[in-house]
Structure formats: structure tokens, C-alpha cells
Design a protein around this motif. Structure first.
Motif, PDB file in Angstrom:
ATOM      1  N   VAL A 192      18.212 -46.083  37.856  1.00 54.14           N
ATOM      2  CA  VAL A 192      18.651 -45.249  38.982  1.00 54.14           C
ATOM      3  C   VAL A 192      20.043 -45.662  39.437  1.00 54.14           C
ATOM      4  O   VAL A 192      20.916 -44.811  39.667  1.00 54.14           O
ATOM      5  N   LEU A 193      20.283 -46.956  39.556  1.00 57.69           N
ATOM      6  CA  LEU A 193      21.594 -47.437  39.997  1.00 57.69           C
ATOM      7  C   LEU A 193      22.680 -47.084  38.980  1.00 57.69           C
ATOM      8  O   LEU A 193      23.764 -46.627  39.358  1.00 57.69           O
ATOM      9  N   ARG A 194      22.392 -47.260  37.718  1.00 56.65           N
ATOM     10  CA  ARG A 194      23.392 -46.928  36.697  1.00 56.65           C
ATOM     11  C   ARG A 194      23.650 -45.428  36.627  1.00 56.65           C
ATOM     12  O   ARG A 194      24.782 -45.008  36.380  1.00 56.65           O
ATOM     13  N   ARG A 195      22.608 -44.628  36.852  1.00 58.60           N
ATOM     14  CA  ARG A 195      22.812 -43.179  36.847  1.00 58.60           C
ATOM     15  C   ARG A 195      23.687 -42.758  38.022  1.00 58.60           C
ATOM     16  O   ARG A 195      24.596 -41.933  37.883  1.00 58.60           O
ATOM     17  N   ALA A 196      23.422 -43.308  39.203  1.00 57.62           N
ATOM     18  CA  ALA A 196      24.248 -42.993  40.364  1.00 57.62           C
ATOM     19  C   ALA A 196      25.687 -43.452  40.145  1.00 57.62           C
ATOM     20  O   ALA A 196      26.634 -42.745  40.516  1.00 57.62           O
ATOM     21  N   GLN A 197      25.858 -44.587  39.531  1.00 57.27           N
ATOM     22  CA  GLN A 197      27.199 -45.088  39.229  1.00 57.27           C
ATOM     23  C   GLN A 197      27.913 -44.159  38.254  1.00 57.27           C
ATOM     24  O   GLN A 197      29.078 -43.808  38.458  1.00 57.27           O
ATOM     25  N   GLN A 198      27.237 -43.750  37.203  1.00 60.25           N
ATOM     26  CA  GLN A 198      27.826 -42.832  36.230  1.00 60.25           C
ATOM     27  C   GLN A 198      28.182 -41.497  36.871  1.00 60.25           C
ATOM     28  O   GLN A 198      29.232 -40.919  36.589  1.00 60.25           O
ATOM     29  N   GLN A 199      27.316 -41.006  37.727  1.00 65.07           N
ATOM     30  CA  GLN A 199      27.579 -39.735  38.400  1.00 65.07           C
ATOM     31  C   GLN A 199      28.813 -39.848  39.287  1.00 65.07           C
ATOM     32  O   GLN A 199      29.634 -38.928  39.335  1.00 65.07           O
ATOM     33  N   ALA A 200      28.959 -40.955  39.975  1.00 70.95           N
ATOM     34  CA  ALA A 200      30.137 -41.148  40.827  1.00 70.95           C
ATOM     35  C   ALA A 200      31.408 -41.245  39.988  1.00 70.95           C
ATOM     36  O   ALA A 200      32.464 -40.754  40.389  1.00 70.95           O
ATOM     37  N   MET A 201      31.328 -41.837  38.829  1.00 67.15           N
ATOM     38  CA  MET A 201      32.508 -41.974  37.978  1.00 67.15           C
ATOM     39  C   MET A 201      32.862 -40.661  37.287  1.00 67.15           C
ATOM     40  O   MET A 201      34.030 -40.396  37.028  1.00 67.15           O
ATOM     41  N   GLN A 202      31.873 -39.823  37.002  1.00 61.76           N
ATOM     42  CA  GLN A 202      32.126 -38.563  36.315  1.00 61.76           C
ATOM     43  C   GLN A 202      32.638 -37.481  37.260  1.00 61.76           C
ATOM     44  O   GLN A 202      33.359 -36.583  36.853  1.00 61.76           O
ATOM     45  N   CYS A 203      32.256 -37.542  38.498  1.00 64.88           N
ATOM     46  CA  CYS A 203      32.590 -36.494  39.458  1.00 64.88           C
ATOM     47  C   CYS A 203      33.668 -37.018  40.405  1.00 64.88           C
ATOM     48  O   CYS A 203      33.365 -37.690  41.387  1.00 64.88           O
ATOM     49  N   THR A 204      34.897 -36.711  40.106  1.00 64.59           N
ATOM     50  CA  THR A 204      36.001 -37.247  40.902  1.00 64.59           C
ATOM     51  C   THR A 204      36.650 -36.202  41.795  1.00 64.59           C
ATOM     52  O   THR A 204      37.679 -36.468  42.401  1.00 64.59           O
ATOM     53  N   ALA A 205      36.062 -35.016  41.901  1.00 60.14           N
ATOM     54  CA  ALA A 205      36.627 -33.991  42.780  1.00 60.14           C
ATOM     55  C   ALA A 205      36.451 -34.413  44.237  1.00 60.14           C
ATOM     56  O   ALA A 205      35.481 -35.052  44.604  1.00 60.14           O
ATOM     57  N   THR A 206      37.417 -34.056  45.071  1.00 65.94           N
ATOM     58  CA  THR A 206      37.356 -34.439  46.482  1.00 65.94           C
ATOM     59  C   THR A 206      36.568 -33.446  47.320  1.00 65.94           C
ATOM     60  O   THR A 206      36.225 -33.749  48.459  1.00 65.94           O
ATOM     61  N   ASN A 207      36.272 -32.279  46.789  1.00 69.03           N
ATOM     62  CA  ASN A 207      35.515 -31.275  47.519  1.00 69.03           C
ATOM     63  C   ASN A 207      34.024 -31.611  47.426  1.00 69.03           C
ATOM     64  O   ASN A 207      33.438 -31.586  46.349  1.00 69.03           O
ATOM     65  N   PRO A 208      33.366 -31.907  48.583  1.00 66.73           N
ATOM     66  CA  PRO A 208      31.950 -32.274  48.527  1.00 66.73           C
ATOM     67  C   PRO A 208      31.036 -31.127  48.090  1.00 66.73           C
ATOM     68  O   PRO A 208      29.916 -31.360  47.660  1.00 66.73           O
ATOM     69  N   ALA A 209      31.499 -29.890  48.170  1.00 66.80           N
ATOM     70  CA  ALA A 209      30.685 -28.779  47.699  1.00 66.80           C
ATOM     71  C   ALA A 209      30.606 -28.787  46.172  1.00 66.80           C
ATOM     72  O   ALA A 209      29.585 -28.427  45.589  1.00 66.80           O
ATOM     73  N   ILE A 210      31.668 -29.205  45.532  1.00 64.90           N
ATOM     74  CA  ILE A 210      31.696 -29.279  44.071  1.00 64.90           C
ATOM     75  C   ILE A 210      31.052 -30.571  43.591  1.00 64.90           C
ATOM     76  O   ILE A 210      30.283 -30.598  42.643  1.00 64.90           O
ATOM     77  N   CYS A 211      31.355 -31.622  44.281  1.00 59.07           N
ATOM     78  CA  CYS A 211      30.928 -32.945  43.855  1.00 59.07           C
ATOM     79  C   CYS A 211      30.345 -33.708  45.043  1.00 59.07           C
ATOM     80  O   CYS A 211      31.050 -34.470  45.699  1.00 59.07           O
ATOM     81  N   PRO A 212      29.065 -33.521  45.337  1.00 55.34           N
ATOM     82  CA  PRO A 212      28.484 -34.232  46.491  1.00 55.34           C
ATOM     83  C   PRO A 212      28.404 -35.730  46.227  1.00 55.34           C
ATOM     84  O   PRO A 212      28.122 -36.144  45.102  1.00 55.34           O
ATOM     85  N   PRO A 213      28.679 -36.544  47.228  1.00 63.97           N
ATOM     86  CA  PRO A 213      28.613 -37.997  47.023  1.00 63.97           C
ATOM     87  C   PRO A 213      27.173 -38.445  46.774  1.00 63.97           C
ATOM     88  O   PRO A 213      26.237 -37.917  47.346  1.00 63.97           O
ATOM     89  N   VAL A 214      27.036 -39.394  45.892  1.00 63.59           N
ATOM     90  CA  VAL A 214      25.718 -39.945  45.578  1.00 63.59           C
ATOM     91  C   VAL A 214      25.528 -41.203  46.410  1.00 63.59           C
ATOM     92  O   VAL A 214      26.354 -42.103  46.393  1.00 63.59           O
ATOM     93  N   SER A 215      24.443 -41.236  47.134  1.00 63.16           N
ATOM     94  CA  SER A 215      24.147 -42.373  47.986  1.00 63.16           C
ATOM     95  C   SER A 215      22.735 -42.867  47.662  1.00 63.16           C
ATOM     96  O   SER A 215      21.787 -42.098  47.688  1.00 63.16           O
ATOM     97  N   ILE A 216      22.628 -44.139  47.358  1.00 58.45           N
ATOM     98  CA  ILE A 216      21.328 -44.753  47.087  1.00 58.45           C
ATOM     99  C   ILE A 216      20.857 -45.393  48.383  1.00 58.45           C
ATOM    100  O   ILE A 216      21.567 -46.183  48.991  1.00 58.45           O
TER     101      ILE A 216
END
Length: 163
Positions: free
Chosen positions: A61-85
Motif C-alpha cells: 500500500v505504501l509503495r503504491r501510494a508513493q508510485q501514484q504520487a510520483m506518476q501524477c505531478t499535475a498541480t490541479n487536484p481535479a486531475i491528480c488528487p493527492p494520495v494520503s495514507i
């Protein structure tokens, strides 16, 4: 001629007394019994196995959230919502309610308690480099406590590993 030679060889082998003695057989049976008594409970006991399973799931789960944060670098939260564990004493996941569906991940087990170092760590976010935001100073550690205590380490550089 050949038949007589085979019969003679057979008679010689049978008369030489090859085989195991009764004492040797009893010693081997006792050794097998001692090994069975000491090793069988280890293989059929589930002591600590839920902690190991939960640790592997938490690592995923932690590695998936980390990968998702690294893959999604758009600043618009509608396009790329922040992942929070979110971390609680009985769960680790992307939501407080512990939903498991296509967009949420959660792991929970009633027999295992989660704790963290630093103690007040209740939420974990990753930046676009995969570094845990809340662990920038000295890294973080998540402990899973049950019959055995296991740990996950999050280094300040973003390396997540078993410790």
C-alpha cells in the motif's frame, strides 16, 4: 555357466549378512520421532503469520501510494488528487472508513496493532519525488504488534523497506 555364476554370486551376497541391525533401526526411528515432535508444531502453527502478511500488505500500500504520487505531478487536484495514507491503531489506508474498492486501499486486522515513530504520525503524504513529507527529518517507522513485532521503515529519501 553364466547361470551358475549368477547363483554363486547370489549365494555369496545372501550369506554376507548385509542389512541394518535392530539397534540401528531403533536409533533412526527415535531420531525421526524427536525431529517430528520438535518441528511439526512450527509448520502447523499460525503464530505470527498474520503480522507478516499484514506487513507485506502495508508495504504494498505504501509503495503504491508513493508510485501514484510520483506518476501524477499535475498541480490541479481535479486531475491528480493527492494520495494520503491514514494511520490508526487498527488500520492503514487511503480512507478513514477503510474502504476497499478501485480507488481506495485499506488493510486492517483486529489482532494486530499499528504504531508509528514519530508517535503523532496519523497521516502520510508523498511528494512528486516519492519522499514522505512527514518523514523528512529522520525517516519514519511503522510497527505492527501482535504475537511478534515487525516494522516498516520509510527513509527521508523515499526508500520504503522492511526493518
Amino acid at each position: 555357466m553364466l547361470l551358475q555364476q549368477l547363483v554363486a554370486n547370489h549365494d555369496i551376497m545372501m550369506s554376507s549378512g548385509r542389512g541394518f541391525t535392530l539397534v540401528e533401526l531403533i536409533v533412526v526411528i527415535i531420531i525421526i520421532g524427536v525431529l517430528a515432535i520438535s518441528l511439526v508444531p512450527r509448520f502447523f502453527s499460525a503464530a505470527g503469520s498474520s503480522e507478516y502478511l499484514l506487513r507485506e500488505q502495508a508495504l504494498a500500500v505504501l509503495r503504491r501510494a508513493q508510485q501514484q504520487a510520483m506518476q501524477c505531478t499535475a498541480t490541479n487536484p481535479a486531475i491528480c488528487p493527492p494520495v494520503s495514507i491514514r494511520l490508526a491503531a487498527d488500520r492503514l489506508g487511503t480512507t478513514t472508513a477503510c474502504l476497499n474498492d478501485a480507488s481506495h486501499l485499506c488493510i486492517t486486522d483486529g489482532s494486530v496493532q499499528l504504531s508509528s515513530q514519530p508517535v503523532n504520525l496519523t497521516e502520510l503524504n508523498f511528494d512528486s519525488w516519492g519522499r514522505p513529507v512527514q518523514c523528512q527529518a529522520a525517516g519514519c517507522q511503522i510497527r505492527l504488534q501482535g504475537q511478534v513485532t515487525l516494522s516498516l521503515c520509510l527513509e527521508s529519501e523515499g526508500f520504503i523497506h522492511l526493518c
